[in-house]
Write an enzyme that holds these catalytic residues in place. Structure first.
Site, mmCIF file in Angstrom:
data_model
loop_
_atom_site.group_PDB
_atom_site.id
_atom_site.type_symbol
_atom_site.label_atom_id
_atom_site.label_comp_id
_atom_site.label_asym_id
_atom_site.label_seq_id
_atom_site.Cartn_x
_atom_site.Cartn_y
_atom_site.Cartn_z
ATOM 1 C CG ASP A 117 -24.399 -4.493 -21.445
ATOM 2 O OD1 ASP A 117 -23.941 -3.552 -22.130
ATOM 3 O OD2 ASP A 117 -24.395 -5.684 -21.825
ATOM 4 C CB ILE A 118 -28.505 -7.992 -22.723
ATOM 5 C CG1 ILE A 118 -29.816 -7.198 -22.588
ATOM 6 C CG2 ILE A 118 -28.808 -9.481 -22.906
ATOM 7 C CD1 ILE A 118 -30.760 -7.341 -23.769
ATOM 8 C CG ASN A 156 -27.938 -10.302 -32.287
ATOM 9 O OD1 ASN A 156 -29.165 -10.382 -32.321
ATOM 10 N ND2 ASN A 156 -27.293 -9.177 -32.053
ATOM 11 C CG ASP A 204 -34.194 -6.511 -33.644
ATOM 12 O OD1 ASP A 204 -33.067 -6.325 -33.135
ATOM 13 O OD2 ASP A 204 -34.520 -6.106 -34.771
ATOM 14 C CD GLU A 213 -25.394 -5.091 -25.341
ATOM 15 O OE1 GLU A 213 -24.895 -3.947 -25.389
ATOM 16 O OE2 GLU A 213 -25.030 -5.985 -24.563
HETATM 17 P P1 GH3 Z 1 -21.315 -8.620 -22.537
HETATM 18 O O1 GH3 Z 1 -21.846 -9.676 -21.653
HETATM 19 O O2 GH3 Z 1 -19.913 -8.285 -22.248
HETATM 20 O O3 GH3 Z 1 -22.174 -7.408 -22.500
HETATM 21 O O4 GH3 Z 1 -21.316 -9.205 -24.014
HETATM 22 P P2 GH3 Z 1 -22.287 -8.801 -25.198
HETATM 23 O O5 GH3 Z 1 -22.173 -9.816 -26.262
HETATM 24 O O6 GH3 Z 1 -23.650 -8.548 -24.698
HETATM 25 O O7 GH3 Z 1 -21.712 -7.383 -25.603
HETATM 26 P P3 GH3 Z 1 -21.158 -6.823 -26.954
HETATM 27 O O8 GH3 Z 1 -21.071 -5.334 -26.678
HETATM 28 O O9 GH3 Z 1 -19.933 -7.542 -27.392
HETATM 29 O O10 GH3 Z 1 -22.267 -7.091 -28.016
HETATM 30 C C1 GH3 Z 1 -23.453 -6.389 -28.084
HETATM 31 C C2 GH3 Z 1 -24.222 -6.908 -29.264
HETATM 32 O O11 GH3 Z 1 -25.490 -6.269 -29.363
HETATM 33 C C3 GH3 Z 1 -23.521 -6.666 -30.578
HETATM 34 C C4 GH3 Z 1 -24.585 -6.088 -31.474
HETATM 35 O O12 GH3 Z 1 -24.659 -6.761 -32.718
HETATM 36 C C5 GH3 Z 1 -25.866 -6.317 -30.721
HETATM 37 N N1 GH3 Z 1 -26.864 -5.301 -31.012
HETATM 38 C C6 GH3 Z 1 -26.764 -3.970 -30.865
HETATM 39 N N2 GH3 Z 1 -27.907 -3.362 -31.252
HETATM 40 C C7 GH3 Z 1 -28.755 -4.334 -31.649
HETATM 41 C C8 GH3 Z 1 -30.090 -4.339 -32.162
HETATM 42 O O13 GH3 Z 1 -30.751 -3.312 -32.303
HETATM 43 N N3 GH3 Z 1 -30.661 -5.534 -32.458
HETATM 44 C C9 GH3 Z 1 -29.955 -6.707 -32.291
HETATM 45 N N4 GH3 Z 1 -30.575 -7.846 -32.611
HETATM 46 N N5 GH3 Z 1 -28.689 -6.725 -31.843
HETATM 47 C C10 GH3 Z 1 -28.101 -5.559 -31.495
HETATM 48 MG MG MG Z 2 -23.928 -6.924 -23.338
HETATM 49 MG MG MG Z 3 -22.951 -3.589 -24.278
#
Ligand code: GH3
Ligand code: MG
Ligand code: MG
Length: 308
Positions: free
Chosen positions: A180-181, A188, A197, A223
């Site tokens: 997980d990123i 974003n 992306d 992510e």
């Molecule tokens: P953590 O370190 O706890 O994982 O924090 P995080 O911010 O990475 O995790 P969180 O689950 O809060 O946020 C994930 C984000 O990923 C939110 C969402 O907008 C973004 N995301 C999901 N799918 C896509 C996508 O296809 N493209 C982009 N650019 N962003 C995406």
């Molecule tokens: Mg994350």
């Molecule tokens: Mg996540």
């Protein structure tokens, strides 16, 4: 692409007649001849003919045995075979069609009819080839996540079921890594969704690069990625996960993200182990390990809980 026809008949005169008739209309670039089924089969294996015209009665190996041999080889399926039969030989005609021949032609044959029947078979073959290609493309599209080019979540479930079954049957390791990123929302927020992306695609490509031929990488969610690593112990899985973690940490993103450092957290679990006896428990253990990696400060790899 060059077109090849194979003519199998023990009579040189018939072979000559078939080849001459077909070359007059220029349907093929290459003409191969064989005097019995066995010789024909060897040529077919070597030269990948696009169509076969085959006599029924031949010494050594007749047309039916030839059909049986062709049937037994998956790579030869789809090559049209036109049988040459005697005028009144209805049983041979029916038997040939039942054994996989595409069509038959009665000897002595009419040149126009030979050409017409060959054209029909070539047309069917080309339609079948197109259909096969379209099906392969469709299968690819159904299984692939278009942003990252990794397998999608639906196909991941299929892969995991298959690999788990194989690991249990062969008594082999199966390691699973969930990646997980870290703080991706911030990427974003800072650079915009489109740049987000680009980061996702870059991490996916780094993940793909860590894998060997039998490993798979999938995009599990936004992510979140999953690596399926057959035949690999927990220590091996950790090595792959940590290599990916390091590669992401060091990755230089294109402008405007020159100053961006991305990190990932990962959880690793392995079958077989006291905590893992199913796909579900494998997943749950990897997910719990990922949770601990996040809790422990991110940019790290954690493994499933030790038993006890
Ligand atoms: P953590 O370190 O706890 O994982 O924090 P995080 O911010 O990475 O995790 P969180 O689950 O809060 O946020 C994930 C984000 O990923 C939110 C969402 O907008 C973004 N995301 C999901 N799918 C896509 C996508 O296809 N493209 C982009 N650019 N962003 C995406
Ligand atoms: Mg994350
Ligand atoms: Mg996540």
């Amino acid at each position: 692409m060059s077109n090849c026809v194979l003519v199998i008949d023990d009579s040189p005169a018939i072979r000559e007649q078939v080849v001459r008739t077909l070359s007059e209309v220029g349907l093929f670039d290459r003409y191969k001849e064989a005097k019995d089924g066995l010789e024909g089969f060897k040529i077919l294996i070597d030269s990948k003919a696009d169509l076969v015209i085959c006599d029924v009665d031949m010494p050594r190996m007749d047309g039916f045995k030839f059909l049986q041999l062709v049937e037994s080889r998956p790579e030869l399926q789809g090559v049209p075979i036109i049988m040459l039969t005697g005028m009144m030989d209805f049983n041979s005609k029916i038997r040939g069609l039942e054994q996989g021949a595409s069509d038959y032609l009665t000897k002595p044959f009419d040149a126009g009819e030979l050409v017409a029947r060959v054209k029909v078979q070539l047309k069917i073959k080309s339609l079948q080839d197109e259909l096969k290609k379209a099906n392969e493309l469709l299968k690819r599209l159904t299984n692939i996540d278009h942003l990252t080019n990794l397998f999608n979540r639906r196909y991941l479930a299929e892969i995991l079921d298959g690999e788990f079954f194989r690991a249990r049957r062969n008594n082999e390791y199966l390691s699973l890594v969930i990646v997980d990123i870290d703080y991706f929302k911030k990427v974003n927020d800072t650079y915009g969704h489109q740049n987000g992306d680009i980061v996702l695609a870059a991490v996916a490509s780094l993940a793909q690069r860590q894998l060997r031929a039998y490993d798979s990488a999938a995009r599990y969610g936004g992510e979140e990625f999953v690596l399926v690593i057959p035949g690999t112990s927990l220590a091996g899985g950790v090595m792959v996960a940590d290599r990916l973690r390091q590669a992401v940490l060091e990755f230089a993103f294109p402008p405007p993200m020159e100053d961006l450092t991305v990190t990932v957290s990962a959880g690793v679990a392995t079958y077989p182990s006291p905590q893992v006896d199913s796909v579900d428990s494998l997943f749950r253990q990897a997910d719990e390990a990922l949770y601990r990696a996040k809790q422990g400060g991110r940019n790290r790899v954690e493994t499933m809980t030790p038993p006890g």
